[in-house]
Design an enzyme around this catalytic site. Sequence first.
Site, PDB file in Angstrom:
ATOM      1  N   GLY A  12      38.879  84.653  29.959  1.00 32.26           N
ATOM      2  CA  GLY A  12      39.530  84.219  28.969  1.00 32.26           C
ATOM      3  C   GLY A  12      39.455  82.562  29.593  1.00 32.26           C
ATOM      4  CG  ASN A  14      35.535  78.938  30.560  1.00 33.50           C
ATOM      5  OD1 ASN A  14      35.379  77.499  30.819  1.00 33.50           O
ATOM      6  ND2 ASN A  14      35.274  79.669  31.861  1.00 33.50           N
ATOM      7  NE  ARG A  65      21.868  93.096  19.576  1.00 39.27           N
ATOM      8  CZ  ARG A  65      21.803  92.998  20.958  1.00 39.27           C
ATOM      9  NH1 ARG A  65      23.038  91.970  21.303  1.00 39.27           N
ATOM     10  NH2 ARG A  65      21.633  93.221  21.913  1.00 39.27           N
ATOM     11  NE  ARG A  91      27.486  93.432  21.666  1.00 40.92           N
ATOM     12  CZ  ARG A  91      26.236  94.227  22.220  1.00 40.92           C
ATOM     13  NH1 ARG A  91      26.167  95.005  23.452  1.00 40.92           N
ATOM     14  NH2 ARG A  91      25.869  95.056  21.077  1.00 40.92           N
ATOM     15  CG  ASN A 107      27.296  79.754  25.954  1.00 38.03           C
ATOM     16  OD1 ASN A 107      28.627  80.469  25.800  1.00 38.03           O
ATOM     17  ND2 ASN A 107      26.212  79.765  26.963  1.00 38.03           N
ATOM     18  CG  HIS A 109      24.374  79.918  31.807  1.00 36.67           C
ATOM     19  ND1 HIS A 109      24.191  80.832  31.572  1.00 36.67           N
ATOM     20  CD2 HIS A 109      24.322  79.595  32.606  1.00 36.67           C
ATOM     21  CE1 HIS A 109      23.413  81.342  32.569  1.00 36.67           C
ATOM     22  NE2 HIS A 109      23.413  80.316  32.810  1.00 36.67           N
ATOM     23  CG  ASP A 145      21.888  81.942  28.946  1.00 37.94           C
ATOM     24  OD1 ASP A 145      23.323  81.970  28.016  1.00 37.94           O
ATOM     25  OD2 ASP A 145      22.011  82.424  29.495  1.00 37.94           O
ATOM     26  CB  ALA A 173      32.523  72.779  37.728  1.00 35.13           C
ATOM     27  CD  GLU A 174      31.566  78.440  34.009  1.00 35.08           C
ATOM     28  OE1 GLU A 174      32.825  79.239  33.023  1.00 35.08           O
ATOM     29  OE2 GLU A 174      31.680  79.067  35.357  1.00 35.08           O
TER      30      GLU A 174
HETATM   31  C1  GAR Z   1      32.461  82.356  32.754  1.00 38.26           C
HETATM   32  O1  GAR Z   1      32.193  82.159  33.938  1.00 38.26           O
HETATM   33  C2  GAR Z   1      31.077  81.674  32.152  1.00 38.26           C
HETATM   34  O2  GAR Z   1      30.311  80.618  32.736  1.00 38.26           O
HETATM   35  C3  GAR Z   1      30.489  82.883  31.717  1.00 38.26           C
HETATM   36  O3  GAR Z   1      31.377  83.976  32.125  1.00 38.26           O
HETATM   37  C4  GAR Z   1      32.789  83.822  32.486  1.00 38.26           C
HETATM   38  C5  GAR Z   1      34.059  83.777  31.710  1.00 38.26           C
HETATM   39  O4  GAR Z   1      34.713  83.618  32.188  1.00 38.26           O
HETATM   40  N1  GAR Z   1      29.493  83.012  30.674  1.00 38.26           N
HETATM   41  C6  GAR Z   1      28.505  83.734  30.759  1.00 38.26           C
HETATM   42  O5  GAR Z   1      27.627  84.219  31.444  1.00 38.26           O
HETATM   43  C7  GAR Z   1      28.014  83.658  29.671  1.00 38.26           C
HETATM   44  N2  GAR Z   1      26.433  84.502  29.342  1.00 38.26           N
HETATM   45  P1  GAR Z   1      36.097  83.426  31.417  1.00 38.26           P
HETATM   46  O6  GAR Z   1      36.268  84.669  30.323  1.00 38.26           O
HETATM   47  O7  GAR Z   1      37.551  83.714  32.685  1.00 38.26           O
HETATM   48  O8  GAR Z   1      36.263  82.088  30.726  1.00 38.26           O
END
Ligand code: GAR
Length: 210
Positions: A12, A14, A65, A91, A107, A109, A145, A173-174
């Site tokens: 978590g 992000n 699902r 998921r 989202n 990515h 994606d 960067a995210e």
């Molecule tokens: C992040 O790098 C996100 O971009 C990626 O998972 C990580 C989650 O980190 N998401 C994916 O790969 C989606 N397919 P976080 O739980 O620390 O935010």
Amino acid sequence: RTKLAILISGRGSNMQALIEACAQPGFPAEIALVVSNRPDAGGLDRAKAAGLPTAVVDHAGYETREAFEAVLTDLIEAAGAQLVCLAGFMRLLTADFVNHWRDRLINIHPSLLPAFPGLHTHERAIEAGVKLHGCTVHFVRAEMDNGPIIGQAAVPVLPGDTPDTLGARVLAAEHQLYPACVKLVASGKARVRGDVVKTDAKVDGLLINP
Ligand code: GAR
């Protein structure tokens, strides 16, 4: 303020970046709910520490699902959320769920889409020899994606990078990009027109130095 639901599966970080952004005065969004599909997701503790409502919807407890997603949708709607942010939610979602939340589901990515959809993006970027890598925030469409791009942040791939060192640079960067994009969407400055996002804001392409 736009009410957000944040969906997580793991640590978590992000989500944490969004929590911190929402705490800034004048930020146009607030977090109404954090949902994890994994009971052991570290992000749940971070959300609780921030005083946010949390829920666990363990996918393992559902036959289909559709049944899993019906509970997700009920919780998100009950919380009054107007925008759903996937933040490391691992998921795959059905076309029905994605269409229900069309243009209200975003989202992050860890690649510069359309390059490297799917998993192991940092490893694949190094193998491909790309010199720029990064992350993308996009509206979600039924194909994995894929969907109208709200913003991207690029980082250099440096000599000697490993998936871990490159991944850490992208993750930093995210944490800048996701709040910037949520701000654009929540304030109405980024809107979907057909299959692209129209915005005149300056933050939809970020170049971030190491
Ligand atoms: C992040 O790098 C996100 O971009 C990626 O998972 C990580 C989650 O980190 N998401 C994916 O790969 C989606 N397919 P976080 O739980 O620390 O935010």
